[in-house]
Motif scaffolding. Sequence first.
Motif, PDB file in Angstrom:
ATOM      1  N   CYS A   1       4.208  -4.174   6.942  1.00 44.27           N
ATOM      2  CA  CYS A   1       2.999  -3.379   6.744  1.00 44.27           C
ATOM      3  C   CYS A   1       2.056  -4.214   5.893  1.00 44.27           C
ATOM      4  N   GLY A   2       0.868  -4.454   6.396  1.00 41.67           N
ATOM      5  CA  GLY A   2      -0.085  -5.281   5.664  1.00 41.67           C
ATOM      6  C   GLY A   2       0.378  -6.717   5.523  1.00 41.67           C
ATOM      7  N   GLY A   3       1.246  -7.178   6.437  1.00 46.50           N
ATOM      8  CA  GLY A   3       1.724  -8.550   6.418  1.00 46.50           C
ATOM      9  C   GLY A   3       2.957  -8.801   5.576  1.00 46.50           C
ATOM     10  N   GLU A   4       3.422  -7.781   4.850  1.00 46.31           N
ATOM     11  CA  GLU A   4       4.609  -7.919   3.996  1.00 46.31           C
ATOM     12  C   GLU A   4       5.738  -7.051   4.545  1.00 46.31           C
TER      13      GLU A   4
ATOM     14  N   CYS B   1       0.851  -1.187   0.000  1.00 45.34           N
ATOM     15  CA  CYS B   1       0.000   0.000   0.000  1.00 45.34           C
ATOM     16  C   CYS B   1       0.887   1.238   0.000  1.00 45.34           C
ATOM     17  N   GLY B   2       0.304   2.392   0.201  1.00 42.45           N
ATOM     18  CA  GLY B   2       1.044   3.644   0.112  1.00 42.45           C
ATOM     19  C   GLY B   2       1.746   4.089   1.379  1.00 42.45           C
ATOM     20  N   VAL B   3       1.794   3.269   2.425  1.00 47.66           N
ATOM     21  CA  VAL B   3       2.414   3.667   3.691  1.00 47.66           C
ATOM     22  C   VAL B   3       3.916   3.876   3.510  1.00 47.66           C
ATOM     23  N   ARG B   4       4.371   5.007   4.042  1.00 50.45           N
ATOM     24  CA  ARG B   4       5.807   5.310   4.107  1.00 50.45           C
ATOM     25  C   ARG B   4       6.095   5.829   5.505  1.00 50.45           C
ATOM     26  N   VAL B   5       7.234   5.420   6.062  1.00 53.63           N
ATOM     27  CA  VAL B   5       7.604   5.817   7.411  1.00 53.63           C
ATOM     28  C   VAL B   5       9.085   6.187   7.463  1.00 53.63           C
ATOM     29  N   ILE B   6       9.448   6.910   8.520  1.00 51.95           N
ATOM     30  CA  ILE B   6      10.842   7.198   8.839  1.00 51.95           C
ATOM     31  C   ILE B   6      11.118   6.579  10.199  1.00 51.95           C
TER      32      ILE B   6
ATOM     33  N   SER C   1       0.063   8.075   4.454  1.00 47.87           N
ATOM     34  CA  SER C   1      -0.984   7.190   4.966  1.00 47.87           C
ATOM     35  C   SER C   1      -1.241   6.015   4.038  1.00 47.87           C
ATOM     36  N   GLY C   2      -1.854   4.975   4.604  1.00 49.54           N
ATOM     37  CA  GLY C   2      -2.234   3.826   3.802  1.00 49.54           C
ATOM     38  C   GLY C   2      -3.103   2.873   4.580  1.00 49.54           C
TER      39      GLY C   2
ATOM     40  N   PRO D   1      -7.648   4.886   5.212  1.00 45.94           N
ATOM     41  CA  PRO D   1      -6.327   4.666   5.803  1.00 45.94           C
ATOM     42  C   PRO D   1      -6.409   4.142   7.240  1.00 45.94           C
ATOM     43  N   VAL D   2      -5.503   3.234   7.559  1.00 45.74           N
ATOM     44  CA  VAL D   2      -5.380   2.694   8.911  1.00 45.74           C
ATOM     45  C   VAL D   2      -4.154   3.308   9.578  1.00 45.74           C
TER      46      VAL D   2
END
Length: 106
Positions: free
Chosen positions: A38-41, A19-24, A82-83, A60-61
């Motif tokens: 994220c999302g199991g992957e 999905c579109g989630v990005r984090v630092i 977000s994603g 988004p979660v």
Amino acid sequence: MTSAVRELRPGLQLASAVCGVRVIVVRAPADRTPQITCGGEPMVAADTAAPASGGPSAKPVTLIGKRYVDADGTVELLCTASGVGELSCDGTQMSRKAAKALPASD
């Protein structure tokens, strides 16, 4: 080529493969390398990730601007996109970090 991150360090940018989630990474333990998913992957380095989206109607979660921590508080991530995927650390769902209360001004 996308592959799971081998070493977590503060400042590292990660992206979801589903999905579109990005984090630092804000905080990471020095003595071990936890697996962030994220999302199991497994999440991948953001510079090697292909753009992904959760779909137009997906709510988004994982929310932008929020910090997420693992159960012991040794891993902390700041969401920059977000994603729909949920963040997990070593198979355990990460929780949203509560904001610190500001002191009252009189």
